[in-house]
Motif scaffolding. Structure first.
Motif, PDB file in Angstrom:
ATOM      1  N   ALA A   1       0.818  -1.210   0.000  1.00  0.00           N
ATOM      2  CA  ALA A   1       0.000   0.000   0.000  1.00  0.00           C
ATOM      3  C   ALA A   1       0.853   1.262   0.000  1.00  0.00           C
ATOM      4  O   ALA A   1       0.633   2.174  -0.802  1.00  0.00           O
TER       5      ALA A   1
ATOM      6  N   LYS B   1      -8.473   5.808  -5.934  1.00  0.00           N
ATOM      7  CA  LYS B   1      -7.373   4.841  -5.942  1.00  0.00           C
ATOM      8  C   LYS B   1      -7.464   3.930  -4.722  1.00  0.00           C
ATOM      9  O   LYS B   1      -7.787   4.385  -3.620  1.00  0.00           O
TER      10      LYS B   1
ATOM     11  N   ALA C   1       2.761   1.688  -3.313  1.00  0.00           N
ATOM     12  CA  ALA C   1       1.901   2.157  -4.397  1.00  0.00           C
ATOM     13  C   ALA C   1       1.597   3.643  -4.263  1.00  0.00           C
ATOM     14  O   ALA C   1       1.605   4.397  -5.247  1.00  0.00           O
ATOM     15  N   ALA C   2       1.318   4.088  -3.032  1.00  0.00           N
ATOM     16  CA  ALA C   2       1.044   5.503  -2.805  1.00  0.00           C
ATOM     17  C   ALA C   2       2.277   6.349  -3.116  1.00  0.00           C
ATOM     18  O   ALA C   2       2.186   7.420  -3.732  1.00  0.00           O
TER      19      ALA C   2
ATOM     20  N   TYR D   1      -5.126   1.841  -2.639  1.00  0.00           N
ATOM     21  CA  TYR D   1      -3.758   1.440  -2.323  1.00  0.00           C
ATOM     22  C   TYR D   1      -3.724   0.231  -1.387  1.00  0.00           C
ATOM     23  O   TYR D   1      -2.942  -0.684  -1.568  1.00  0.00           O
TER      24      TYR D   1
END
Length: 454
Positions: A360, A420, A363-364, A422
């Protein structure tokens, strides 16, 4: 105290023939300049420097509590202080002494000061073993400076020593000796006449092994060196080899270089064994690191990282366990720290695993670094300053606590990443509960459906 005739005879024999004393005793520093390590306590103007100086009765420090792991020089510093100032020196151990012995020393100190003007240094080893009442018996003597107390402890003094005694003493923290300190000590012991006097040499790999097994403990490494030297001389060898040393100290030289590949390879294998839930392999690699003298704080840090990287919310208590272990290790040190590290490593190895938190945040971060850091939505901006309302800041913000269920349908993320996803929780362990909660919360927030690759 009544003189011990047998003890006095033993001390006299050692004085006539110093070789009878253990190497660690023979190599005990005679002044502060010979002390190895503890540079943070030995600079000009330091409390120890002032303590060995003949004080003016006003600025000279009084009693001292030396806190540190075994073999860092607590007893040595006490002897140096006594001998440097020609004070009367009395040594007691809290293991065998009690209030009666302490009072006897104090009374004798007062008589000595009154009759001859000579001060007494009372060295009390293992003071943490004294009860509160026994420590209380020291207070008058410390407060009135009837004796200069030098107390040694391996336990955290804030837990093991009463506050009134702490407040009347200087607390000095000793650190484990570094590898360079240990090597300097070995070279001195090999060369000096009071040590081995050049009788034997030391192979490089044998020296490395001694440094590894020392664990920052001067007494331990000198004892091992003496055993290796005795074994070598019995065999008629002029040099202590690794094989001779291993045979003498009954401890194999585990192939592990804290500054080389093995350091990283074994640490990596430990973490991957935890990730793979192989508790037996985890304990094997942990044992290799402990036996090779790895810094326990380094191991504890790796466990904390593993708790977040590979377990996360599948077991929220894993990080708590790892952090508690790190705190405990910092307080107790080796050898007891091996129990705490094993406790934490086993718990992490057997915990359910999830790397969802790791994925997570990565990805962020990837989106932020790709430029998807749009403006903060106006209703989320700070509205506490004059003129904020005119700019539209904080206008239309819905206070979640005013909404049934505590989740208000409004946009939080910038437009560039709105919707989104994440964090994608697994269904392992406790994280399954977070997955259910997240489905409900995202629905209430009115998130648009995210595409499969977001």
């Amino acid at each position: 105290m009544e003189p011990d005739l047998f003890l006095a005879a033993a001390e006299e024999r050692q004085a006539k023939n110093p070789a009878l004393a253990p190497l660690a005793v023979r190599m005990r520093p005679r002044d502060l300049d010979e002390v190895v390590g503890q540079a943070h306590l030995l600079g000009d103007g330091s409390p120890l420097r002032r303590l060995v100086r003949v004080g003016d009765g006003v600025t000279a420090p009084s009693s001292v509590i030396l806190f540190g792991p075994p073999g860092t020089g607590k007893t040595t510093l006490a002897y140096v202080v006594s001998h440097a100032t020609k004070r009367r020196f009395v040594e007691l151990s809290a293991i065998t002494a009690g209030v009666k012995e302490v009072r006897t020393v104090i009374e004798a100190a007062r008589r000595e000061a009154g009759a001859h003007g000579r001060e007494t240094v009372l060295f009390l080893d293992e003071i943490h073993r004294f009860s509160k009442a026994q420590q209380d018996s020291l207070l008058p003597a410390v407060e009135n400076r009837w004796v200069t107390l030098i107390a040694a402890t391996t336990e955290n003094p804030y837990f093991s020593i009463i506050s009134p005694l702490l407040s009347r003493s200087l607390l000095l923290t000793l650190e484990s000796l570094t590898e360079d300190d240990i090597r300097a000590l070995l070279h001195r012991a090999l060369a000096e006449e009071r040590g081995l006097g050049g009788a034997v040499g030391l192979d490089a790999d044998a020296e490395d092994h001694l440094v590894r097994i020392a664990g920052g403990d001067a007494r331990r490494v000198l004892t091992a060196l003496e055993a290796g030297a005795g074994s070598a001389m019995d065999r008629g060898e002029k040099t202590i080899t690794l094989a001779t040393l291993e045979a003498a100290v009954d401890r194999a030289a585990v192939r592990y270089d804290r500054d080389g590949d093995q350091h990283y390879d074994v640490a990596s294998a430990l973490i991957k064994s935890i990730r793979g839930s192989d508790v037996d392999a985890t304990l094997h690699y942990l044992a290799r690191m402990i036996d090779a003298g790895e810094d326990p704080r380094f191991i504890a840090r790796r466990l904390m990282i593993s708790a977040s990287e590979d377990i996360g919310l599948a077991d929220p208590t894993a990080l708590q366990t790892a952090v508690a272990a790190a705190h405990a290790v910092a307080l107790i040190g080796f050898p007891e720290a091996k129990l705490t590290l094993a406790h934490a490593a086993i718990a992490l190895a057997l915990a359910p695993k999830s790397n969802a938190a790791t994925l997570a945040i990565e990805a962020a971060l990837a989106d932020v670094r790709a430029g998807l850091a749009g403006p903060v939505p106006p209703h989320l901006r700070d509205g506490h300053y004059k003129g904020a309302a005119k700019l539209g800041h904080a206008q239309g913000y819905i206070y979640p606590h005013d909404v049934p269920g505590g989740v208000a349908e409004q946009q939080y993320a910038p437009d560039t990443v709105h919707g989104k996803r994440y964090y994608r929780p697994t269904r392992y362990g406790n994280e399954a509960r977070y997955a259910d909660v997240l489905d409900r919360v995202r629905g209430k927030l009115g998130h648009p459906d995210a595409s499969p690759d977001t």
